[in-house]
Design a protein around this motif. Structure first.
Motif, PDB file in Angstrom:
ATOM      1  N   ASP A 110       0.811  -1.219   0.000  1.00  0.00           N
ATOM      2  CA  ASP A 110       0.000   0.000   0.000  1.00  0.00           C
ATOM      3  C   ASP A 110       0.843   1.267   0.000  1.00  0.00           C
ATOM      4  O   ASP A 110       0.333   2.359   0.247  1.00  0.00           O
ATOM      5  CB  ASP A 110      -0.943   0.005   1.212  1.00  0.00           C
ATOM      6  N   VAL A 111       2.132   1.148  -0.276  1.00  0.00           N
ATOM      7  CA  VAL A 111       3.033   2.311  -0.284  1.00  0.00           C
ATOM      8  C   VAL A 111       3.526   2.544  -1.708  1.00  0.00           C
ATOM      9  O   VAL A 111       4.167   1.674  -2.302  1.00  0.00           O
ATOM     10  CB  VAL A 111       4.237   2.088   0.654  1.00  0.00           C
ATOM     11  N   TYR A 112       3.232   3.704  -2.256  1.00  0.00           N
ATOM     12  CA  TYR A 112       3.700   4.044  -3.600  1.00  0.00           C
ATOM     13  C   TYR A 112       5.129   4.578  -3.529  1.00  0.00           C
ATOM     14  O   TYR A 112       5.397   5.569  -2.843  1.00  0.00           O
ATOM     15  CB  TYR A 112       2.798   5.101  -4.239  1.00  0.00           C
ATOM     16  N   TYR A 113       6.030   3.903  -4.235  1.00  0.00           N
ATOM     17  CA  TYR A 113       7.407   4.385  -4.307  1.00  0.00           C
ATOM     18  C   TYR A 113       7.990   4.004  -5.662  1.00  0.00           C
ATOM     19  O   TYR A 113       7.951   2.822  -6.032  1.00  0.00           O
ATOM     20  CB  TYR A 113       8.260   3.778  -3.175  1.00  0.00           C
ATOM     21  N   PRO A 114       8.543   4.971  -6.400  1.00  0.00           N
ATOM     22  CA  PRO A 114       8.531   6.414  -6.130  1.00  0.00           C
ATOM     23  C   PRO A 114       7.101   6.969  -6.098  1.00  0.00           C
ATOM     24  O   PRO A 114       6.195   6.403  -6.713  1.00  0.00           O
ATOM     25  CB  PRO A 114       9.315   6.993  -7.309  1.00  0.00           C
ATOM     26  N   ASN A 115       6.938   8.082  -5.409  1.00  0.00           N
ATOM     27  CA  ASN A 115       5.602   8.628  -5.181  1.00  0.00           C
ATOM     28  C   ASN A 115       4.848   8.906  -6.473  1.00  0.00           C
ATOM     29  O   ASN A 115       3.638   8.702  -6.548  1.00  0.00           O
ATOM     30  CB  ASN A 115       5.689   9.922  -4.356  1.00  0.00           C
ATOM     31  N   HIS A 116       5.562   9.382  -7.505  1.00  0.00           N
ATOM     32  CA  HIS A 116       4.897   9.771  -8.745  1.00  0.00           C
ATOM     33  C   HIS A 116       4.600   8.587  -9.657  1.00  0.00           C
ATOM     34  O   HIS A 116       4.147   8.782 -10.783  1.00  0.00           O
ATOM     35  CB  HIS A 116       5.751  10.800  -9.502  1.00  0.00           C
ATOM     36  N   HIS A 117       4.832   7.371  -9.169  1.00  0.00           N
ATOM     37  CA  HIS A 117       4.549   6.193  -9.987  1.00  0.00           C
ATOM     38  C   HIS A 117       3.160   5.622  -9.733  1.00  0.00           C
ATOM     39  O   HIS A 117       2.848   4.519 -10.172  1.00  0.00           O
ATOM     40  CB  HIS A 117       5.598   5.109  -9.731  1.00  0.00           C
ATOM     41  N   PRO A 125      10.174   2.495   2.103  1.00  0.00           N
ATOM     42  CA  PRO A 125      11.403   2.108   1.394  1.00  0.00           C
ATOM     43  C   PRO A 125      12.627   2.241   2.280  1.00  0.00           C
ATOM     44  O   PRO A 125      12.743   3.181   3.071  1.00  0.00           O
ATOM     45  CB  PRO A 125      11.453   3.098   0.219  1.00  0.00           C
ATOM     46  N   HIS A 126      13.528   1.286   2.152  1.00  0.00           N
ATOM     47  CA  HIS A 126      14.773   1.269   2.928  1.00  0.00           C
ATOM     48  C   HIS A 126      15.836   0.587   2.083  1.00  0.00           C
ATOM     49  O   HIS A 126      15.516  -0.255   1.224  1.00  0.00           O
ATOM     50  CB  HIS A 126      14.566   0.515   4.249  1.00  0.00           C
ATOM     51  N   LYS A 127      17.087   0.921   2.326  1.00  0.00           N
ATOM     52  CA  LYS A 127      18.166   0.355   1.512  1.00  0.00           C
ATOM     53  C   LYS A 127      18.215  -1.165   1.581  1.00  0.00           C
ATOM     54  O   LYS A 127      18.728  -1.811   0.661  1.00  0.00           O
ATOM     55  CB  LYS A 127      19.516   0.940   1.927  1.00  0.00           C
ATOM     56  N   ARG A 133      16.066  -7.354  -1.380  1.00  0.00           N
ATOM     57  CA  ARG A 133      15.044  -8.394  -1.197  1.00  0.00           C
ATOM     58  C   ARG A 133      14.111  -8.430  -2.401  1.00  0.00           C
ATOM     59  O   ARG A 133      13.771  -9.500  -2.906  1.00  0.00           O
ATOM     60  CB  ARG A 133      14.228  -8.125   0.074  1.00  0.00           C
ATOM     61  N   ARG A 134      13.713  -7.250  -2.835  1.00  0.00           N
ATOM     62  CA  ARG A 134      12.879  -7.175  -4.040  1.00  0.00           C
ATOM     63  C   ARG A 134      13.607  -7.796  -5.230  1.00  0.00           C
ATOM     64  O   ARG A 134      13.019  -8.540  -6.018  1.00  0.00           O
ATOM     65  CB  ARG A 134      12.552  -5.713  -4.329  1.00  0.00           C
ATOM     66  N   ASN A 135      14.899  -7.483  -5.367  1.00  0.00           N
ATOM     67  CA  ASN A 135      15.667  -7.974  -6.514  1.00  0.00           C
ATOM     68  C   ASN A 135      15.713  -9.495  -6.558  1.00  0.00           C
ATOM     69  O   ASN A 135      15.701 -10.094  -7.634  1.00  0.00           O
ATOM     70  CB  ASN A 135      17.085  -7.409  -6.481  1.00  0.00           C
ATOM     71  N   ARG A 136      15.790 -10.120  -5.394  1.00  0.00           N
ATOM     72  CA  ARG A 136      15.847 -11.587  -5.389  1.00  0.00           C
ATOM     73  C   ARG A 136      14.533 -12.190  -5.879  1.00  0.00           C
ATOM     74  O   ARG A 136      14.518 -13.255  -6.496  1.00  0.00           O
ATOM     75  CB  ARG A 136      16.222 -12.094  -3.991  1.00  0.00           C
TER      76      ARG A 136
END
Length: 411
Positions: free
Chosen positions: A189-196, A220-222, A227-230
């Protein structure tokens, strides 16, 4: 978004564990392997968790079961209202290919068409600040591969990721629309980047899917993006890196793809293009160099043993030879088995390419994806300027070339 049925007792226990360990994969799998299932793990005493070396912050959450229940109730409410949906690892719709990776998530939050998750996917990743040429190449690659029947998976980031999603969505034929999956590095439920937010809506509205293993409201956090990439790598049969710096997170995706025994493709560029150093590094380390999406289809399809279909296709490289194109079933039933193989059923060939009229082939054959300026084309074709310009306009009207920065290139 359809409304979800009430969570079962076991599903609530899985969510309880996932909440209390704050989506820590190592802590979750340690608890499950020790206690056998989520219910027993969640009912275990605090001291039992402590003896396993569970982190202090997780122990504090485990001391507050009422707070855990309240958070599960909020998720259940969101599911009931249809704001998002949930897949658990033991459900049939859960992407089987993720069960083959080292640390599969126990659950996935999603929005959109979950059937995409079990269809054959190719990942396209790259720089957040790509050159104009890389943006065009990414878009064309995604569009071509989606029209061949593959789902394009990427990470919803700026730059290459966005162009990959948009390319997959840019299909005139409704049969091929919505063939993209976005993997989030935040809560569902979190849009990141915001404009996407518009991109997210477009993916969902056109029949694609957006997923996250992280809890709702996770910012979002470094640490969340590797984790997303995997998951991007795990879902896909292969990964294409269209442009990336040497420190790009795309190289993490490429490494994970390779570690999972899958093929990595990289697109080369000029040697002085610092934005492509990552691709050149990957090629040096053994990634497959490509300059046309057909090369990806040939390699991936041959690995999967798909039936081949020969058809007359206009080559997008400098040659004008016939090529063999391959396609997978474009129906929602075209799924991948646990072994990563696709069933041999109703396989279709992609739509025929536009046929270039004979009087335009001399000019067309001089063009490639990198582009040629007018002066170079005048020398190469030996045509008069008015004649050349007229033929270029015809090719552009046919939709087989475009003009960027005064350079003519194939599309």
């Amino acid at each position: 978004m359809s409304k979800s049925p009430p969570l079962s007792v076991e599903q609530r226990a899985i969510l309880a564990l996932w909440y209390e360990v704050n989506a820590s994969l190592s802590a979750y799998h340690k608890l499950i392997s020790t206690f056998g299932d989520a219910q027993l793990a969640w009912q275990a005493k605090l001291e039992a968790w402590r003896q396993l070396g569970i982190h202090t912050t997780h122990l504090k959450r485990h001391e507050q079961p009422e707070q855990t229940q309240a958070n599960i109730d909020k998720i259940q409410q969101a599911l009931t209202e249809g704001r998002y949906s949930l897949l658990f690892a033991d459900q049939a719709d859960y992407p089987m290919q993720l069960l083959q990776i080292y640390d599969p998530p126990p659950l996935l939050f999603y929005r959109g068409n979950s059937a995409r998750l079990n269809q054959a996917q190719i990942a396209i990743v790259g720089s957040r600040k790509p050159t104009a040429h890389a943006q065009k190449t990414t878009f064309d690659m995604a569009q071509y591969l989606a029209q061949a029947g593959y789902v394009i998976t990427s990470g919803l980031a700026m730059g290459v990721d966005k162009r990959a999603h948009l390319g997959a969505l840019a299909q005139a034929d409704a049969e091929y629309q919505g063939r993209t999956i976005g993997v989030m590095g935040t809560g569902i439920d979190v849009y990141y980047p915001n404009h996407h937010d518009q991109l997210f809506a477009q993916i969902i509205d056109q029949g694609g899917c957006i997923i996250s293993e992280l809890l709702p409201h996770t910012q979002p956090h470094k640490h969340t993006f590797p984790r997303r990439n995997r998951l991007v790598a795990g879902l896909s049969l292969a990964t294409i890196v269209t442009e990336a710096t040497i420190k790009s997170g795309s190289l993490i995706t490429a490494r994970l793809t390779s570690e999972q025994g899958k093929q990595v493709f990289a697109i080369p560029s000029h040697i002085d293009n610092s934005n492509a150093e990552g691709c050149h590094h990957l090629i040096r380390e053994g990634a497959t160099l490509i300059y046309h999406p057909q090369q990806v289809l040939e390699d991936v399809n041959s690995q999967l043993g798909y039936e081949r279909y020969a058809y007359k296709a206009t080559d997008m490289s400098a040659s004008n030879s016939d090529q063999t194109a391959h396609s997978i079933d474009t129906d929602s039933s075209s799924s991948i088995s646990a072994s990563g193989q696709s069933p041999q059923s109703n396989i279709k060939s992609p739509p025929s390419a536009v046929v270039v009229p004979e009087h335009l082939t001399v000019v067309y054959e001089q063009l490639d994806w990198h582009g040629q300026d007018l002066d170079a084309l005048l020398v190469a074709t030996e045509l008069a300027a008015p004649q050349l310009i007229g033929q270029l306009m015809e090719l552009e009207l046919l939709g087989v070339i475009s003009v960027q920065g005064g350079r003519y290139l194939r599309v």
